[in-house]
Design a protein around this motif. Structure first.
Motif, mmCIF file in Angstrom:
data_model
loop_
_atom_site.group_PDB
_atom_site.id
_atom_site.type_symbol
_atom_site.label_atom_id
_atom_site.label_comp_id
_atom_site.label_asym_id
_atom_site.label_seq_id
_atom_site.Cartn_x
_atom_site.Cartn_y
_atom_site.Cartn_z
ATOM 1 N N UNK A 1 0.751 -1.353 -0.163
ATOM 2 C CA UNK A 1 -0.205 0.084 0.072
ATOM 3 C C UNK A 1 0.671 1.474 0.108
ATOM 4 N N UNK A 2 2.456 1.097 1.004
ATOM 5 C CA UNK A 2 2.861 3.115 1.042
ATOM 6 C C UNK A 2 3.468 2.500 -0.466
ATOM 7 N N UNK A 3 3.803 1.660 -0.985
ATOM 8 C CA UNK A 3 4.512 1.854 -2.750
ATOM 9 C C UNK A 3 3.840 2.026 -3.513
ATOM 10 N N UNK A 4 2.230 1.913 -3.497
ATOM 11 C CA UNK A 4 0.841 1.922 -4.418
ATOM 12 C C UNK A 4 1.052 3.610 -4.302
ATOM 13 N N UNK A 5 1.031 3.718 -2.667
ATOM 14 C CA UNK A 5 0.556 5.346 -2.527
ATOM 15 C C UNK A 5 1.745 6.218 -3.273
ATOM 16 N N UNK A 6 3.115 6.007 -3.596
ATOM 17 C CA UNK A 6 3.819 6.307 -3.475
ATOM 18 C C UNK A 6 3.791 6.773 -4.906
ATOM 19 N N UNK B 1 11.443 0.457 -12.541
ATOM 20 C CA UNK B 1 11.588 0.091 -11.572
ATOM 21 C C UNK B 1 11.488 0.698 -10.151
ATOM 22 N N UNK B 2 11.219 0.479 -9.093
ATOM 23 C CA UNK B 2 10.783 1.035 -7.841
ATOM 24 C C UNK B 2 12.070 0.339 -6.504
ATOM 25 N N UNK B 3 12.755 0.502 -6.023
ATOM 26 C CA UNK B 3 12.971 0.068 -4.939
ATOM 27 C C UNK B 3 11.701 -0.733 -3.824
ATOM 28 N N UNK B 4 11.348 -1.925 -3.473
ATOM 29 C CA UNK B 4 10.377 -1.675 -3.021
ATOM 30 C C UNK B 4 11.003 -2.487 -0.543
ATOM 31 N N UNK C 1 8.975 -1.654 2.854
ATOM 32 C CA UNK C 1 8.615 -2.727 3.599
ATOM 33 C C UNK C 1 9.010 -2.309 5.588
ATOM 34 N N UNK C 2 10.218 -1.643 5.151
ATOM 35 C CA UNK C 2 10.638 -1.031 6.120
ATOM 36 C C UNK C 2 10.344 -0.020 7.051
ATOM 37 N N UNK C 3 9.474 0.617 6.076
ATOM 38 C CA UNK C 3 8.169 1.505 7.259
ATOM 39 C C UNK C 3 7.367 1.036 7.681
ATOM 40 N N UNK C 4 6.808 -0.174 6.533
ATOM 41 C CA UNK C 4 5.515 -1.199 7.645
ATOM 42 C C UNK C 4 5.989 -1.425 8.807
ATOM 43 N N UNK C 5 7.714 -2.255 8.649
ATOM 44 C CA UNK C 5 7.937 -2.440 9.651
ATOM 45 C C UNK C 5 8.304 -1.651 10.982
ATOM 46 N N UNK C 6 8.384 -0.417 11.084
ATOM 47 C CA UNK C 6 8.756 0.862 11.968
ATOM 48 C C UNK C 6 6.954 0.916 12.587
ATOM 49 N N UNK C 7 6.889 1.240 11.428
ATOM 50 C CA UNK C 7 5.203 1.002 11.518
ATOM 51 C C UNK C 7 4.538 -0.025 12.866
ATOM 52 N N UNK C 8 4.745 -1.132 12.868
ATOM 53 C CA UNK C 8 3.971 -2.140 13.230
ATOM 54 C C UNK C 8 5.334 -2.019 14.943
ATOM 55 N N UNK C 9 6.400 -1.801 14.346
ATOM 56 C CA UNK C 9 6.812 -1.280 16.272
ATOM 57 C C UNK C 9 6.664 -0.463 16.748
#
Length: 148
Positions: A108-113, A128-131, A135-143
């Motif tokens: 979702x974050x990648x799609x929005x960006x 191409x775009x780094x994915x 995942x890192x931003x998603x994980x930080x939000x989970x933490x």
């Protein structure tokens, strides 16, 4: 007390892996599989001695990465194989449900960006775009959510 320590240790080991892979994905546009596999082996060893989730949850979480690897193969590299391998390892650390959350929030974050970049005409549709950074931003939000 000890259980809390091992859970925190595994969370920050995974944060380190995602941070390293984010740097590589942005700088080199590819991931070093050796590092990812070393973290994966470390995760398996940690779970052998200090299990945080069940073996079924680990297998379910890792299956997501296998599916992404299969999609990478089917799309002839349209999706990065390294992303799939990384998701296998994050599945070892997070288990099934949390790995799905990591992946779908990252998508979702990648799609929005991507939409923002397309609207601003900073990227073309097939570029191409780094994915992994997502995942890192998603994980930080989970933490952050887990601490709250």
């Amino acid at each position: 007390m000890f259980k809390m320590w091992r859970e925190v240790m595994q969370k920050y080991i995974l944060l380190g892996l995602l941070g390293l892979c984010t740097w590589e994905d942005i700088k080199k546009k590819k991931l070093t599989i050796v590092y990812i596999l070393m973290f994966g082996i470390g995760g398996v060893i940690l779970h052998l001695f200090y299990p945080v989730c069940s073996i079924y949850s680990i297998l379910y979480g890792s299956l997501l990465g296998v599916i992404v690897m299969f999609l990478s193969w089917m799309s002839q590299g349209g999706i990065g194989m390294g992303d799939g391998i990384l998701l296998v390892v994050t599945g070892v650390y997070l288990g099934g449900i949390y790995n799905l959350e990591l992946f779908f929030t990252g998508l979702l974050l990648a799609a929005g960006w991507s939409i923002v970049l397309l609207l601003l005409q900073k990227k073309k549709q097939k570029e191409e775009m780094a994915f992994v950074p997502f995942l890192l931003v998603s994980y930080i939000a989970m933490l952050i959510r887990w601490k709250g």
